[in-house]
Design an enzyme around this catalytic site. Structure first.
Site, short mmCIF file in Angstrom:
data_model
loop_
_atom_site.label_atom_id
_atom_site.label_comp_id
_atom_site.label_asym_id
_atom_site.label_seq_id
_atom_site.Cartn_x
_atom_site.Cartn_y
_atom_site.Cartn_z
N ARG A 130 0.82 -1.23 0.00
CA ARG A 130 0.00 0.00 0.00
C ARG A 130 0.85 1.27 0.00
NH1 ARG A 130 -3.37 -2.99 3.68
NH2 ARG A 130 -4.99 -3.96 2.42
N GLU A 194 10.67 18.22 -24.60
CA GLU A 194 10.02 18.57 -23.32
C GLU A 194 10.66 19.82 -22.71
OE1 GLU A 194 7.32 17.13 -21.98
OE2 GLU A 194 7.19 15.11 -22.81
N LYS A 235 8.48 23.12 -13.79
CA LYS A 235 7.61 21.99 -13.46
C LYS A 235 7.30 21.95 -11.97
CE LYS A 235 6.10 17.48 -14.13
NZ LYS A 235 6.09 16.28 -14.91
N HIS A 274 8.49 9.08 -27.53
CA HIS A 274 7.50 9.96 -26.88
C HIS A 274 7.80 11.44 -27.16
CE1 HIS A 274 4.76 11.65 -23.95
NE2 HIS A 274 5.77 12.26 -23.36
#
Ligand code: GLY
Length: 380
Positions: A130, A194, A235, A274
């Protein structure tokens, strides 16, 4: 922002997320500090490094040596290189290997690689027991300026890219700019798309600086660190204001709705990396914006000119095998865009441009307008 910096020891950019804030450490040879930085974050931690075959050849031993010098036990999990590893099958392999390596709740997963490894290992960390913590050590330009920062992790579904995933922030990002020296020119260029994205979407002065300084950046001069730090600051700012992409963060998807459709149409293969898809996608977004009267055709042409000047594809026709089925079909491309995460009740969301340095979120874009635009581009 005129003269490039001199090479500096390292630059630290803070991702301000309250009690989940973390540092991005940028600079030549900062990989050597991995062990001591991890030991300072969590004394007594055990780690497992997830990487791919190619990165392992160059950077696994230096990473392990740094951990060993700091007395940190580690194990290695090596996956195949490429987008194909962002799959259910590889996620299972990595998860089982992490359990076998006895990575527990307080331990760290280290993602050593490009965007694929970062997304995959980050997602495995997000779901293991988890949620265990993880550290990003991005080894591609694309990963250093985009995918390693901001906590988006995940794998691809056969029905679309990044459709299975979780937000899970790393505890630390180590972006060693000297590791970029081993990238192929094509991979480096793809990552550069990018970098240019940050200028195009929100910082005209940075875009103008890139137009002047890209050669130094490509040849490994000090402009490289400056561009990476500027991109990471941009970013980090966006992520700290809108971690879960309820607003502004969507601007970082500039070029991605078109780009993801093109990647899917080329089978997520080496025909289109990409970043190359993002390059073509940003030019399409600019030209579509110009067609809607939002940006001047001169500004749209300026974007295409710069991306083309560094050798990136900017037109559909630049993509290998352009005439193959799926790519040269506006309806098929539109169907792929509709499958992307940016669709709401049949209307598409695009990031469009009002100027170089000013992107906006356009909800409710009529699919037929996009279809007609793509049809015209396919014939151009
Ligand atoms: N790559 C876009 C984002 O992280 O939001």
């Amino acid at each position: 922002m005129t003269a490039p910096l001199k090479h500096s020891a390292s630059v630290i950019v803070d991702v301000a997320l309250g009690d989940r804030a973390y540092d991005i450490v940028i600079g030549r040879d900062v990989l050597a500090s991995l062990g001591e930085r991890i030991a300072a974050l969590r004394p007594g931690v055990r780690t497992a490094i997830v990487t791919d075959r190619t990165v392992a050849k160059y950077w696994l031993e230096p990473a392990e040596a740094s951990l060993a010098a700091a007395g940190i036990p580690t194990s290695r999990i090596i996956v195949e290189e490429g987008e194909g590893s962002k799959s259910y099958a590889t996620l299972t392999e990595v998860s089982e290997a992490l359990i076998a390596a006895k990575i527990e709740r307080n331990d760290f997963v280290i993602a050593l690689g490009g965007g694929v490894v970062g997304d995959l290992a980050g997602f495995a960390a997000a779901i293991l027991r988890r949620g265990v913590d993880f550290v990003q050590v991005p080894t591609s330009l694309l990963a250093q300026v985009d995918s390693s920062v901001g906590g988006k992790t995940g794998i691809n579904s056969p029905q679309g890219k990044n459709l299975i995933g979780a937000f899970h922030q790393p505890l630390l990002v180590i972006a060693d700019t000297s590791v970029l020296d081993t990238l192929s020119p094509r991979q480096f260029r793809a990552g550069y798309a990018e970098v240019a994205k940050y200028g195009i979407l929100g910082d005209e002065a940075f875009f103008a600086w890139l137009e002047k300084n890209h050669a130094d950046l490509f040849s490994g001069g000090a402009a490289r660190e400056h561009a990476i730090a500027t991109s990471c600051r941009a970013k980090a700012g966006v992520v700290s204001r809108d971690e879960r992409e309820t607003g502004e963060r969507a601007l970082l998807n500039l070029g991605h709705t078109f780009g993801h459709a093109l990647e899917a149409a080329t089978g997520f293969s080496d025909r289109l990396f990409h970043g190359e898809g993002v390059s073509v996608g940003m030019v399409l977004a600019a030209e579509f914006s110009a067609q809607l009267g939002m940006i001047s055709p001169d500004d749209a042409a300026r974007i295409a000119r710069h991306l083309s000047a560094v050798g990136l594809p900017t037109r559909l026709q630049d993509i290998a095998g352009f005439r193959q089925e799926g790519l040269a079909d506006a309806d098929a491309l539109l169907a792929l865009m509709a499958q992307d995460k940016k669709v709401k009740r049949g209307k598409l969301t695009f990031i469009l441009l009002e100027a170089v340095g000013r992107a906006v979120i356009a909800n409710n874009v009529e699919p037929s307008l996009v279809r007609d635009f793509m049809q015209a581009k396919l014939k151009a």
